[in-house]
Design an enzyme around this catalytic site. Structure first.
Site, PDB file in Angstrom:
ATOM      1  N   VAL A  11       0.835  -1.212   0.000  1.00 48.87           N
ATOM      2  CA  VAL A  11       0.000   0.000   0.000  1.00 48.87           C
ATOM      3  C   VAL A  11       0.864   1.254   0.000  1.00 48.87           C
ATOM      4  CG1 VAL A  11      -1.652   1.318   1.384  1.00 48.87           C
ATOM      5  CG2 VAL A  11      -1.948  -1.140   1.104  1.00 48.87           C
ATOM      6  N   LYS A  35      15.423  -3.222   1.920  1.00 51.63           N
ATOM      7  CA  LYS A  35      14.321  -2.781   1.061  1.00 51.63           C
ATOM      8  C   LYS A  35      14.586  -1.364   0.537  1.00 51.63           C
ATOM      9  CE  LYS A  35       9.793  -4.005   1.974  1.00 51.63           C
ATOM     10  NZ  LYS A  35       8.520  -3.872   2.707  1.00 51.63           N
ATOM     11  N   THR A  86      -1.005  -4.381   9.119  1.00 51.12           N
ATOM     12  CA  THR A  86      -1.907  -4.680  10.242  1.00 51.12           C
ATOM     13  C   THR A  86      -2.332  -6.147  10.124  1.00 51.12           C
ATOM     14  OG1 THR A  86      -3.775  -3.846   8.937  1.00 51.12           O
ATOM     15  CG2 THR A  86      -2.808  -2.330  10.528  1.00 51.12           C
ATOM     16  N   PHE A 153      -8.374   1.703  -1.656  1.00 49.92           N
ATOM     17  CA  PHE A 153      -9.245   0.708  -2.310  1.00 49.92           C
ATOM     18  C   PHE A 153      -8.522   0.142  -3.535  1.00 49.92           C
ATOM     19  CE2 PHE A 153     -11.964   3.918  -0.245  1.00 49.92           C
ATOM     20  CZ  PHE A 153     -12.642   3.108   0.656  1.00 49.92           C
ATOM     21  N   GLU A 156      -4.610  -5.516  -5.832  1.00 51.60           N
ATOM     22  CA  GLU A 156      -3.325  -5.978  -6.340  1.00 51.60           C
ATOM     23  C   GLU A 156      -3.512  -6.360  -7.804  1.00 51.60           C
ATOM     24  OE1 GLU A 156      -1.253  -8.860  -3.987  1.00 51.60           O
ATOM     25  OE2 GLU A 156      -1.706  -7.810  -2.134  1.00 51.60           O
ATOM     26  N   LYS A 208     -14.023   1.401   4.952  1.00 51.55           N
ATOM     27  CA  LYS A 208     -13.044   0.455   4.400  1.00 51.55           C
ATOM     28  C   LYS A 208     -13.417  -0.991   4.759  1.00 51.55           C
ATOM     29  CE  LYS A 208      -9.435  -1.594   2.985  1.00 51.55           C
ATOM     30  NZ  LYS A 208      -8.538  -1.504   1.886  1.00 51.55           N
ATOM     31  N   PHE A 253     -17.490  -8.672  -9.225  1.00 52.52           N
ATOM     32  CA  PHE A 253     -17.256  -9.514  -8.036  1.00 52.52           C
ATOM     33  C   PHE A 253     -18.311 -10.595  -7.869  1.00 52.52           C
ATOM     34  CE2 PHE A 253     -13.500  -8.241  -5.563  1.00 52.52           C
ATOM     35  CZ  PHE A 253     -12.978  -7.392  -6.526  1.00 52.52           C
ATOM     36  N   GLY A 257     -15.213 -19.094  -7.747  1.00 50.65           N
ATOM     37  CA  GLY A 257     -13.847 -19.617  -7.766  1.00 50.65           C
ATOM     38  C   GLY A 257     -13.589 -20.497  -6.562  1.00 50.65           C
ATOM     39  N   CYS A 264      -6.251  -9.200   2.181  1.00 50.79           N
ATOM     40  CA  CYS A 264      -7.236  -8.219   2.644  1.00 50.79           C
ATOM     41  C   CYS A 264      -8.576  -8.821   3.053  1.00 50.79           C
ATOM     42  CB  CYS A 264      -7.452  -7.175   1.567  1.00 50.79           C
ATOM     43  SG  CYS A 264      -5.914  -6.405   1.065  1.00 50.79           S
TER      44      CYS A 264
HETATM   45  C1  UGA Z   1      -9.127  -6.079  -2.212  1.00 54.23           C
HETATM   46  C2  UGA Z   1     -10.161  -5.031  -2.652  1.00 54.23           C
HETATM   47  O1  UGA Z   1     -10.708  -5.381  -3.914  1.00 54.23           O
HETATM   48  C3  UGA Z   1      -9.522  -3.643  -2.736  1.00 54.23           C
HETATM   49  O2  UGA Z   1     -10.515  -2.677  -3.051  1.00 54.23           O
HETATM   50  C4  UGA Z   1      -8.890  -3.304  -1.378  1.00 54.23           C
HETATM   51  O3  UGA Z   1      -8.270  -2.055  -1.375  1.00 54.23           O
HETATM   52  C5  UGA Z   1      -7.857  -4.368  -1.042  1.00 54.23           C
HETATM   53  O4  UGA Z   1      -8.521  -5.650  -0.985  1.00 54.23           O
HETATM   54  C6  UGA Z   1      -7.256  -4.010   0.291  1.00 54.23           C
HETATM   55  O5  UGA Z   1      -7.981  -3.989   1.285  1.00 54.23           O
HETATM   56  O6  UGA Z   1      -6.075  -3.621   0.337  1.00 54.23           O
HETATM   57  P1  UGA Z   1      -7.227  -7.520  -3.441  1.00 54.23           P
HETATM   58  O7  UGA Z   1      -7.140  -8.308  -2.182  1.00 54.23           O
HETATM   59  O8  UGA Z   1      -5.971  -7.040  -4.078  1.00 54.23           O
HETATM   60  O9  UGA Z   1      -8.138  -6.201  -3.225  1.00 54.23           O
HETATM   61  O10 UGA Z   1      -7.917  -8.436  -4.519  1.00 54.23           O
HETATM   62  P2  UGA Z   1      -9.380  -8.634  -5.152  1.00 54.23           P
HETATM   63  O11 UGA Z   1      -9.291  -8.413  -6.605  1.00 54.23           O
HETATM   64  O12 UGA Z   1     -10.407  -7.893  -4.419  1.00 54.23           O
HETATM   65  O13 UGA Z   1      -9.571 -10.214  -4.912  1.00 54.23           O
HETATM   66  C7  UGA Z   1      -9.651 -10.773  -3.616  1.00 54.23           C
HETATM   67  C8  UGA Z   1      -9.967 -12.241  -3.701  1.00 54.23           C
HETATM   68  O14 UGA Z   1     -11.287 -12.455  -4.166  1.00 54.23           O
HETATM   69  C9  UGA Z   1      -9.077 -13.031  -4.656  1.00 54.23           C
HETATM   70  O15 UGA Z   1      -8.791 -14.288  -4.102  1.00 54.23           O
HETATM   71  C10 UGA Z   1      -9.922 -13.180  -5.901  1.00 54.23           C
HETATM   72  O16 UGA Z   1      -9.571 -14.295  -6.673  1.00 54.23           O
HETATM   73  C11 UGA Z   1     -11.294 -13.331  -5.285  1.00 54.23           C
HETATM   74  N1  UGA Z   1     -12.383 -12.943  -6.192  1.00 54.23           N
HETATM   75  C12 UGA Z   1     -12.531 -11.660  -6.604  1.00 54.23           C
HETATM   76  C13 UGA Z   1     -13.307 -13.907  -6.601  1.00 54.23           C
HETATM   77  O17 UGA Z   1     -13.192 -15.108  -6.240  1.00 54.23           O
HETATM   78  N2  UGA Z   1     -14.345 -13.534  -7.407  1.00 54.23           N
HETATM   79  C14 UGA Z   1     -14.498 -12.253  -7.823  1.00 54.23           C
HETATM   80  O18 UGA Z   1     -15.491 -11.989  -8.550  1.00 54.23           O
HETATM   81  C15 UGA Z   1     -13.572 -11.293  -7.411  1.00 54.23           C
END
Ligand code: UGA
Length: 451
Positions: A11, A35, A86, A153, A156, A208, A253, A257, A264
Site C-alpha cells: 500500500v 528494502k 496490520t 481501495f 493488487e 473500508k 465480483f 472460484g 485483505c
Molecule cells: C481487495 C479489494 O478489492 C480492494 O478494493 C482493497 O483495497 C484491497 O482488498 C485491500 O484492502 O487492500 P485484493 O485483495 O488485491 O483487493 O484483490 P481482489 O481483486 O479484491 O480479490 C480478492 C480475492 O477475491 C481473490 O482471491 C480473488 O480471486 C477473489 N475474487 C474476486 C473472486 O473469487 N471472485 C471475484 O469476482 C472477485
C-alpha cells in the site's frame, strides 16, 4: 505538497509512487535497510504491473525518494501517511495487530510540524485514528497536528489504475483544516471529476471494512450459488450475468472460484467480526461468510479427487497458478496453499507453474514438488490439470497441443477460464465451477449420432 509515507509495503509503495505521479514530492520511509537500498535503485520488491516504470519516472523527476531517516522525512512533511502492516493476530481471534501502527505513531510524533496531517492508510479498526492521536499527544504534547483516515481501495494487479481512476476517495477528518489539506492533495484527481467523500474519522475507518466485507460477501454468495447450480444443473456464469444485469446488484465480483484469498478480504472480514463482537454485535452474516470461505478453500482438493474418479494416489497432477489471483506474486491466503498439501497428502506428485508466484510459493510449500519452467512443462505426462489462478497466459495456452502432451486429458478449472463445450471438443474431460462438466465422450457420441 511534501508527503512522507511510513512503510514501503504494498500500500505504501503504490500510494507513494502514484502521489508522486500526481505531482507531489514524496518521501517513502521504511526501517528495512535492504528494502530501502533496493527501492533507491529503482527496483520494486513486489510485482505490480506498471509500478517499476512509474517509480523510475518519478525518481528521475526528483519527486520520489526512499530513506531510512524517518525523523528528517517527517519534519519536512505537510502530510504523513502511516501505511504499515496490520496483520491478523492469530492468538487474538484474527483481531488486527496494531503494534506497527502505534509504533509508527510514536516514532513520528517528536518530528511533526505544527500543521502536519497524520493520515492512516493502513486498514485499521474503528477507533484507531483517535488512539493514534492520543499517542502523538502523549509523546509530543506540543503537537497540534491533525489525524485523518484515508483508506485505500487498491486491488493488487490493478493498483495503479485503481489509484488513478478511483470510484471514490474517502477522507475521515475531525477539522476543516485537515479536510482542506487532503482536498489539495487529491485535487489532481478531483479536478478530473473523481468523487471525494468527507466523513468523520470513525466512519471512514468503517467504510473500508464494510466495503471489503461486502465484496467478500458477494463472492461467498456467488460461490454458494455455484454449489447449488452444480446440484440442480444450472449454469452459474449465466446466473451471475443475469443477476448482474440488475443495476441494483451489479456485475462485478460475481466470479465464482476456489474462495477469496489475499491479504485483505480474509483478514478484514475477521477483524470486523472481532470488532463487532467486542462491541456486543453478533455479526451473523460476516461469521458465515468467513466460515463458508474457509470451508470452500479446504474442499477444493476433494473436488479434484472426485474428478479423478476418487483415486489420486501416485498420479501426476499439474497445478497451474499459485498466487491468490492473477497479476500478482502474492501468495497470502491463496487457495493453492490449501489444495497442494491436501493432494500431496493423498499421494499426488505435484508439478506446478505460476508466472510470478514461484519464488514466494517455494517459501510456503514444502516437500516433493516439481517446480516447472512453464505451464506446458507442468502438463507434460500429467494425469490431470488443476487451474487455481486465472492468469491470461493459461487462457492463451495451445490446449490442443497440451492435450497431446498430457497422459490423461482431464482439467479441473477452479476459475472457469473456458467454455466447457470448447474444451470437450478439444478432447478434454472438463470440470469447472457451477457448470455441468463437459466430457469428451459425450461430444464423440453426439458426433457419431449426428453422422
Ligand atoms: C481487495 C479489494 O478489492 C480492494 O478494493 C482493497 O483495497 C484491497 O482488498 C485491500 O484492502 O487492500 P485484493 O485483495 O488485491 O483487493 O484483490 P481482489 O481483486 O479484491 O480479490 C480478492 C480475492 O477475491 C481473490 O482471491 C480473488 O480471486 C477473489 N475474487 C474476486 C473472486 O473469487 N471472485 C471475484 O469476482 C472477485
Amino acid at each position: 505538497m511534501n508527503l512522507t509515507i511510513i512503510g514501503c509495503g504494498y500500500v505504501g509503495l503504490v500510494t507513494g509512487v502514484c502521489l508522486a505521479e500526481l505531482g507531489h514530492i514524496v518521501t517513502c520511509v521504511d526501517h528495512n535497510a535492504e528494502k530501502i537500498a533496493m527501492l533507491s535503485l529503482g527496483k520494486s520488491p513486489i510485482y505490480e504491473p506498471g509500478l517499476d516504470a512509474l517509480m523510475e519516472k518519478n525518481m528521475s523527476a526528483g519527486r520520489l525518494r526512499f530513506t531510512l531517516n524517518l525523523a528528517q522525512a517527517v519534519s519536512e512533511a505537510d502530510v504523513v501517511m502511516i501505511a504499515v502492516g496490520t496483520p491478523p493476530d492469530a492468538a487474538n481471534k484474527g483481531k488486527a495487530d496494531l503494534s506497527a501502527v502505534f509504533k509508527a505513531a510514536q516514532s513520528i510524533a517528536p518530528a511533526l510540524r505544527a500543521h502536519t496531517v497524520v493520515v492512516t492508510k493502513s486498514t485499521v479498526p474503528v477507533g484507531t485514528g483517535k488512539q493514534i492521536k492520543s499517542i502523538i499527544e502523549r509523546t509530543n504534547p506540543q503537537s497540534t497536528c491533525d489525524v485523518a483516515s484515508n483508506p485505500e481501495f487498491l486491488r493488487e494487479g490493478s493498483a495503479i489504475a485503481d489509484f488513478m481512476s478511483p470510484d471514490r476517495i474517502v477522507i475521515g477528518v475531525e477539522r476543516d483544516a485537515a479536510a482542506h489539506i487532503l482536498a489539495d492533495l487529491y485535487h489532481p484527481l478531483t479536478n478530473q471529476g473523481f468523487a471525494l467523500l468527507r466523513t468523520d474519522l470513525e466512519t471512514a475507518e468503517m467504510i473500508k471494512y464494510a466495503s471489503n466485507s461486502f465484496l467478500a460477501t458477494k463472492i461467498a454468495f456467488i460461490n454458494e450459488m455455484a454449489d447449488i447450480c452444480e446440484q440442480v444443473g444450472a449454469n452459474v456464469e449465466q446466473v451471475a450475468k443475469g443477476m448482474g444485469m440488475d443495476a441494483r446488484i451489479g456485475e462485478k465480483f460475481l466470479q465464482p472460484g476456489p474462495g477469496f484469498g489475499g491479504s485483505c478480504f480474509p483478514k478484514d472480514a475477521m477483524a470486523l467480526a472481532q470488532l463487532a463482537h467486542e462491541n456486543n454485535v453478533e455479526p451473523a452474516i460476516l461469521n458465515s461468510v468467513i466460515h463458508y470461505n474457509l470451508g470452500r478453500r479446504a474442499s477444493m482438493a476433494a473436488r479434484v479427487m472426485d474428478a479423478c474418479a476418487g483415486s489420486v494416489q501416485g498420479k501426476n497432477i499439474a497445478v497451474l497458478g499459485l498466487t491468490f489471483k492473477a497479476n500478482t506474486d502474492d501468495m497470502r491466503e491463496s487457495a493453492s496453499l490449501a489444495i497442494i498439501p491436501a493432494l500431496m497428502a493423498a499421494g499426488v506428485h505435484i508439478h506446478t507453474y505460476d508466472p510470478q508466484g514461484m519464488a514466494n510459493a517455494k517459501e510456503l510449500l514444502k516437500g516433493d514438488i516439481i517446480w516447472s519452467a512453464s505451464a506446458l512443462d507442468a502438463l507434460t505426462k500429467a494425469d490431470a490439470c488443476v487451474i487455481v489462478t486465472e492468469w491470461q497466459e493459461f487462457r492463451e495456452l495451445d490446449w490442443a497441443h497440451a492435450r497431446e502432451q498430457m497422459h490423461q486429458p482431464l482439467i479441473i478449472d477452479l476459475r472457469n477460464l473456458f467454455a466447457p463445450d470448447d474444451m470437450a471438443k478439444l478432447g478434454f474431460d472438463y470440470y469447472s465451477i457451477g457448470r455441468k462438466p463437459a466430457l469428451r465422450q459425450a461430444v464423440q457420441n453426439k458426433t457419431i449420432s449426428a453422422a
